[in-house]
Design a protein around this motif. Structure first.
Motif, short mmCIF file in Angstrom:
data_model
loop_
_atom_site.label_atom_id
_atom_site.label_comp_id
_atom_site.label_asym_id
_atom_site.label_seq_id
_atom_site.Cartn_x
_atom_site.Cartn_y
_atom_site.Cartn_z
N UNK A 47 0.67 -1.25 0.04
CA UNK A 47 0.04 0.00 -0.08
C UNK A 47 0.64 1.22 -0.19
N UNK A 48 2.02 1.12 0.30
CA UNK A 48 3.05 2.34 0.20
C UNK A 48 4.44 1.91 0.17
N UNK A 49 5.32 2.77 0.12
CA UNK A 49 6.73 2.50 0.21
C UNK A 49 7.36 1.95 1.66
N UNK A 103 17.99 -3.24 -1.45
CA UNK A 103 18.29 -1.71 -2.00
C UNK A 103 17.07 -0.89 -2.24
N UNK A 104 16.68 0.24 -1.63
CA UNK A 104 15.69 1.08 -1.88
C UNK A 104 16.24 2.02 -3.29
N UNK A 105 15.57 1.58 -4.41
CA UNK A 105 16.00 1.89 -5.80
C UNK A 105 14.90 3.07 -6.35
N UNK A 106 14.25 3.66 -5.16
CA UNK A 106 13.17 4.60 -5.88
C UNK A 106 13.72 5.74 -6.64
N UNK A 148 22.71 -7.71 -6.27
CA UNK A 148 21.85 -7.26 -5.03
C UNK A 148 20.71 -8.35 -4.91
N UNK A 149 20.22 -8.65 -3.63
CA UNK A 149 19.20 -9.81 -3.47
C UNK A 149 17.81 -9.02 -3.69
N UNK A 150 17.56 -7.85 -3.13
CA UNK A 150 16.19 -7.66 -3.09
C UNK A 150 16.18 -6.01 -3.50
N UNK A 151 15.34 -5.47 -4.33
CA UNK A 151 15.16 -4.16 -4.60
C UNK A 151 13.74 -3.76 -4.33
N UNK A 152 13.58 -2.40 -3.65
CA UNK A 152 12.32 -2.12 -3.01
C UNK A 152 12.36 -0.56 -3.79
N UNK A 153 10.90 -0.32 -4.01
CA UNK A 153 10.48 0.95 -4.71
C UNK A 153 9.30 1.58 -3.89
N UNK A 154 9.57 2.98 -3.68
CA UNK A 154 8.27 3.60 -3.19
C UNK A 154 7.55 3.99 -4.76
N UNK A 177 2.42 10.39 -11.13
CA UNK A 177 1.47 11.41 -11.34
C UNK A 177 1.09 11.97 -9.93
N UNK A 178 1.83 11.78 -8.65
CA UNK A 178 1.68 12.40 -7.62
C UNK A 178 0.15 12.21 -7.00
N UNK A 179 -0.45 11.03 -7.49
CA UNK A 179 -1.92 10.85 -7.12
C UNK A 179 -2.07 9.37 -6.29
N UNK A 180 -0.93 8.72 -6.06
CA UNK A 180 -1.50 7.42 -5.45
C UNK A 180 -0.15 6.92 -4.71
N UNK A 181 -0.35 6.13 -3.50
CA UNK A 181 0.70 5.79 -2.76
C UNK A 181 0.99 4.26 -3.28
N UNK A 182 2.08 3.70 -3.05
CA UNK A 182 2.33 2.39 -3.40
C UNK A 182 3.72 2.07 -3.03
N UNK A 183 3.89 0.57 -3.07
CA UNK A 183 5.34 0.36 -2.78
C UNK A 183 5.61 -1.27 -3.36
N UNK A 184 6.73 -1.44 -3.60
CA UNK A 184 6.89 -3.01 -4.23
C UNK A 184 8.45 -3.38 -3.93
N UNK A 185 8.43 -4.79 -3.74
CA UNK A 185 9.75 -5.34 -3.44
C UNK A 185 10.09 -6.31 -4.46
#
Ligand code: PLP
Length: 397
Positions: free
Chosen positions: A89-91, A188-191, A205-211, A219-227
């Motif tokens: 749901x968010x970074x 690694x936070x690759x945001x 690197x093992x895992x990459x994370x993004x906000x 578009x500055x209109x939604x929150x999200x995160x991924x690994x």
């Protein structure tokens, strides 16, 4: 691992991870807005529970997965050249869940100093309550990293590049140092980089994370995160998410999927504009320091040249005259909105001492290297010349 790629970033941004066909022959992905899923009978339920249902999109309950969210997870995995990914749901939901999935009481985490303050807060203030120790080392300093590793170190965490000073660690060397010690994971936070500018997994690197709140959605209109990462590690993170509950909402996943189609176009423009702004700032008499990894004057320039395909859209700089002078520049920069965040279509500007770190004293700010006259500019997709002229006019005002 996925097959080697033949497509450019812009093609992958549009097509990567898309299924061959969608329900109703729809060109675009749909929003499956449901909290739970039905089973035709007990036999199909039991088959699903045994892991024998051939439908990969099939889920039992909305906290465990969703077809729209799955499509986002497939797309990000392909863009990062990772085996799989999991969506949040968010970074911060992504970052905290990944860390909790990888460490337990008695473990030790190493964190590079210049990183998103909430990540630092989680590692240095919340994890100790659960018996997890930490060391904080200077950004990009691999000798300090080696010295900080202990027998109980299980996780090394950094951003690439860091926010707001854009330090870059040599990720290839970092993963070599860490692998030599065994049993330590790298996250690694690759945001700031996005998969267009950097693919940490290709560097070991093992895992990459993004906000996904930033460039991925754009578009500055939604929150999200991924690994993203290999299946055996991502499934640990997914299991933790299914308990902690921070899954992405399907409508937000749809917006991020839509944003991803223009990721490469946006990032190309943002790379170009930020570099032009950074070069212009360096020449301005009122600017005492500019931080942009692809400037020759940046301490990480050599490694940034080697590992980044572009420097990204954030430029940090210090103006002469202190806090008040910096506020005037912020207030006079007509094209930029004063707002936290970055990576969207709009150029945003903020003074970290007043926005992100307002609760800190001057002494505390000094300790984390935040100059009261530091300005963080995150360029949008406006015309490059317009952004450069607007920033220069604000400095001259
Ligand atoms: N990582 C970085 C580099 C960030 O700048 C941020 C937020 O600003 C986060 C993670 C957290 O992301 P979110 O705001 O989506 O929770």
């Amino acid at each position: 691992m996925p097959a080697p790629r033949t497509y450019a970033n812009s093609t992958d941004s549009v097509h990567a991870g898309a299924p061959a066909a969608r329900p109703g022959h729809s060109l675009t992905h749909g929003i499956v807005q449901t909290a739970t899923y039905t089973f035709e009978n007990t036999e199909t339920l039991e088959r699903y529970m045994r892991g024998e249902d051939p439908d990969a999109d099939r889920e039992e309950y909305g906290r465990y997965g969703n077809p729209t969210v799955h499509e986002l997870e497939r797309r990000l995995a392909e863009l990062e050249h990772a085996e799989t990914s999991v969506s949040f749901a968010s970074g911060m939901a992504a970052m905290t869940t990944a860390i909790l999935a990888l460490v337990k009481a008695g473990d030790h985490v190493v964190l590079f100093r210049d990183c998103y303050r909430r990540t630092r807060q989680f590692v240095t203030q919340l994890l100790p309550r659960f018996g997890v120790e930490h060391s904080v080392v200077p950004p990009g300093d691999l000798d300090a990293l080696s010295a900080a590793l202990k027998d109980n170190t299980r996780l090394v965490l950094t951003e690439a590049p860091t926010n707001p000073f854009q330090y870059c660690a040599d990720l290839e060397q970092l993963s070599r140092v860490v692998r030599a010690r065994g049993r330590i994971r790298t996250l690694i936070d690759s945001t700031l980089a996005t998969p267009c500018n950097l693919r940490p997994i290709e560097l070991g690197i093992d895992l990459v994370m993004h906000s996904a709140t930033k460039y991925l959605s754009g578009h500055n209109d939604v929150l999200g995160g991924l690994v993203a990462g290999p299946g055996h590690l991502v499934s640990l993170v997914r299991d933790a998410r299914n308990v902690l509950g921070g899954i992405q909402d399907p409508h937000a996943a749809f917006l991020i999927l839509r944003g991803l189609k223009t990721l490469s176009l946006r990032v190309e423009r943002q790379n170009q504009t930020a570099l032009a702004v950074a070069r212009a700032l360096e020449k301005h008499p009122r600017v005492t320091r500019v931080y942009y990894a692809l400037l020759e004057s940046h301490p990480s320039y050599a490694i940034a040249r080697q590992q980044l395909r572009g420097g990204g859209g954030m430029v940090s700089f210090i103006v002469s005259g202190g806090r008040g002078a910096a506020s005037k520049v912020v207030d006079h920069c007509r094209i930029a909105k004063i707002a936290a965040s970055f990576g969207g279509a709009e150029t945003l500007i903020d003074q970290p001492a007043i926005m992100s770190y307002s609760e800190l004293s001057e002494e505390e700010l000094r300790r984390i290297d935040i100059d009261p006259a530091l300005i963080r500019l995150s360029v949008g997709i406006e015309e490059t010349d317009d952004v450069v002229r607007s920033v220069m006019a604000a400095l001259d005002a």
